[in-house]
Design an enzyme around this catalytic site. Structure first.
Site, short mmCIF file in Angstrom:
data_model
loop_
_atom_site.label_atom_id
_atom_site.label_comp_id
_atom_site.label_asym_id
_atom_site.label_seq_id
_atom_site.Cartn_x
_atom_site.Cartn_y
_atom_site.Cartn_z
N TYR A 1 35.27 -0.93 -12.05
CA TYR A 1 36.73 -1.45 -12.55
C TYR A 1 37.14 -0.63 -13.60
CZ TYR A 1 34.18 -3.29 -16.63
OH TYR A 1 33.23 -3.42 -17.84
N PHE B 1 41.31 -0.73 -22.11
CA PHE B 1 40.27 -1.25 -22.98
C PHE B 1 38.91 -1.29 -22.52
CE2 PHE B 1 41.94 -4.82 -20.34
CZ PHE B 1 40.99 -5.44 -19.92
N ASP B 2 38.74 -0.89 -21.09
CA ASP B 2 37.26 -0.81 -20.56
C ASP B 2 37.13 -0.23 -19.24
OD1 ASP B 2 34.66 -1.15 -20.49
OD2 ASP B 2 34.54 -3.14 -20.05
N ILE C 1 34.98 -13.35 -16.42
CA ILE C 1 36.13 -14.20 -16.59
C ILE C 1 36.58 -15.00 -15.23
CG2 ILE C 1 37.12 -12.85 -18.51
CD1 ILE C 1 38.92 -11.59 -16.66
N TYR D 1 40.80 -14.12 -21.26
CA TYR D 1 40.21 -14.13 -22.58
C TYR D 1 41.13 -15.27 -23.35
CZ TYR D 1 37.07 -10.54 -21.60
OH TYR D 1 36.15 -9.82 -20.93
N PHE E 1 43.39 -5.47 -13.86
CA PHE E 1 42.06 -4.76 -13.55
C PHE E 1 42.18 -4.10 -12.01
CE2 PHE E 1 40.36 -8.00 -16.38
CZ PHE E 1 39.43 -7.24 -17.30
#
Length: 454
Positions: free
Chosen positions: A53, A63-64, A83, A109, A126
């Site tokens: 991902y 961010f990731d 999540i 979140y 995502f």
């Protein structure tokens, strides 16, 4: 400024597009397929899924990324490990599929965000690729003996225990052929009397009320989970067959745990369970019999403060359980466990004929013939009419003699090898000394020639 505020100013770079895949159809998760998958199956609740991902904010800020780490990310689907948007979105994916998930804050979140990278009330993007999914492994060894795939999640957290009364619908198949389809009500522990392999009972004990699931039971679990090497003639199942069961747990009532039972209940249930264990033993199912005898031990082993009459009953039941467990383990060729249960029986009755004899058998199986002979001799001493013990004494003495003869041969060969090795070393030493003397004589002769020539 939050990601939502950025959106309102038109500063986001990713268009809000895709199919609403939320159960409520509230636009909380939008899915856009970028590449179709290669398989028709979808992952189920409880499956372990493996994905790559890349996560970004609405303005395109990453961010990731699992791809940056070079390692796939895995989690159990529908278990709340990720999540909400992921549990919903990945459940709709096929192997090989690449998709985009736009996740509103309430499915990500929330109001808190995930500082420092994810601000409060952030809508997240995502890109997810599904590589593989596999069912949940229910075996203690986690080696694929029983695999569960949940069709419909159950309710609550309670699950059936040993002795629980269950109502189930089962559909058993082998290579696509349905061999068993029925509704049943029975107690966990008595499934075999209903022609259910033990793997089905273990599967049911992992289920919640209302759950419906598929279970695959591999053949390596001989006489433990499947029908084993014997197969099942009634259902025309050959030896070593992998079985599939679809099971729905309609309702159940848990059996009382030991701490919930009165002394009277423990004594009563122990008597009932002892008879069930004996029936399994007579039928040659020693593992299932052992399960029942162990329940007696768990109920009565640490019971204290009993009346004289109840203490007498409890002691008799515990003694019988240990003796029967010892016999089960002897049949299963597990002499160490048989020995352990004989020792416990002898703590209750130090001169018990069966306990001494079975301990002798266990020790014999462990090739501890001296100790085995001592136990059999003790039986003969206490119970002179026991002909089997007399025969075992003779057999032990024979094995001890054979062992001594074997040891003598081993030591004789060992000493012979040592002697040969020492003899060889001595010969080499003599040869070496002889050579040194010869070299010295040669040097002396040469020296004499040199003197003469001068």
């Amino acid at each position: 400024m939050t990601a939502e505020e950025l959106t309102s100013e038109g500063q986001h770079t990713i268009p809000m597009e895709g199919e609403d895949i939320t159960p409520k159809k509230d636009g909380g998760v939008l899915k856009l397929v970028k590449r179709e998958g290669t398989d028709s199956d979808l992952p189920m609740t409880g499956d372990k899924v493996f994905v790559h991902y890349v996560g970004t904010l609405l303005d395109g800020t990453p961010f990731d990324s699992s791809r940056d780490r070079g390692e796939k990310f895995s989690f159990e689907l529908g278990k709340g490990q990720v999540i909400k948007a992921w549990d919903i979105g990945v459940a709709t994916m096929k192997v090989g599929e690449l998709c985009q998930l736009i996740c509103k804050p309430e499915y990500a979140y929330g109001t808190a965000g995930s500082p420092p990278k994810i601000p409060p009330n952030s809508t997240l993007i995502f890109e997810v690729e599904l590589f593989e999914f596999r069912g949940e492994d229910l075996t203690d060894e986690e080696d694929g003996g029983i695999i569960r795939r949940i069709i419909t999640k159950g309710q609550g957290y309670s699950k059936p225990n040993e002795g629980a009364s269950v109502e189930v619908t089962v559909v058993g198949t082998y290579k696509g052929r349905v061999f068993d389809e029925r509704e049943l009500k029975f107690e966990i522990g008595d499934g075999e009397s209903h022609d259910l392999p033990a793997g089905v009972e273990k599967s049911i004990m992992a289920m919640e009320q209302g759950e419906e699931a598929l279970f695959s039971i591999r053949p390596k679990y001989d006489h433990t989970y499947g029908f084993g090497n014997a197969g099942n003639s009634k259902y025309n199942i050959p030896a070593g067959a992998t079985l599939q069961y679809k099971i729905k747990l309609t309702a159940f009532e848990k059996a009382k745990e030991s701490w919930e039972m009165t002394t009277a209940e423990k004594l009563e249930q122990s008597g009932i369970v002892k008879e069930k264990g004996t029936q399994y033993f007579k039928g040659g199912n020693y593992k299932r019999a052992a399960v029942h005898y162990k329940r007696i031990v768990s109920w009565l082993e640490h019971e204290s403060g009993l009346s004289e009459e109840d203490e007498k009953k409890a002691k008799a039941l515990r003694l019988a359980a240990y003796l029967n467990l010892a016999m089960c383990f002897l049949k299963l060729q597990e002499p160490n466990q048989a020995l352990e249960n004989c020792d416990k029986a002898l703590e209750i009755d130090a001169s018990n004929e069966k306990a001494l004899f079975r301990r002798g058998e266990a020790l014999f199986g462990m090739k501890e013939f001296d100790r085995a002979r001592d136990d059999f001799q003790r039986v003969v001493q206490l119970y002179p009419a026991n002909k089997a013990a007399k025969s075992q004494v003779v057999l032990c003495q024979k094995r001890i003699k054979e062992q001594h003869e074997k040891d003598k041969r081993i030591y004789a060969n060992m000493f012979q090898k040592f002697a040969e090795r020492d003899s060889k070393k001595e010969a080499e030493k003599v040869k070496s000394e002889s050579k040194e003397n010869s070299d010295e004589e040669m040097e002396d002769q040469n020296r004499e020639k040199e003197v003469a020539s001068e």
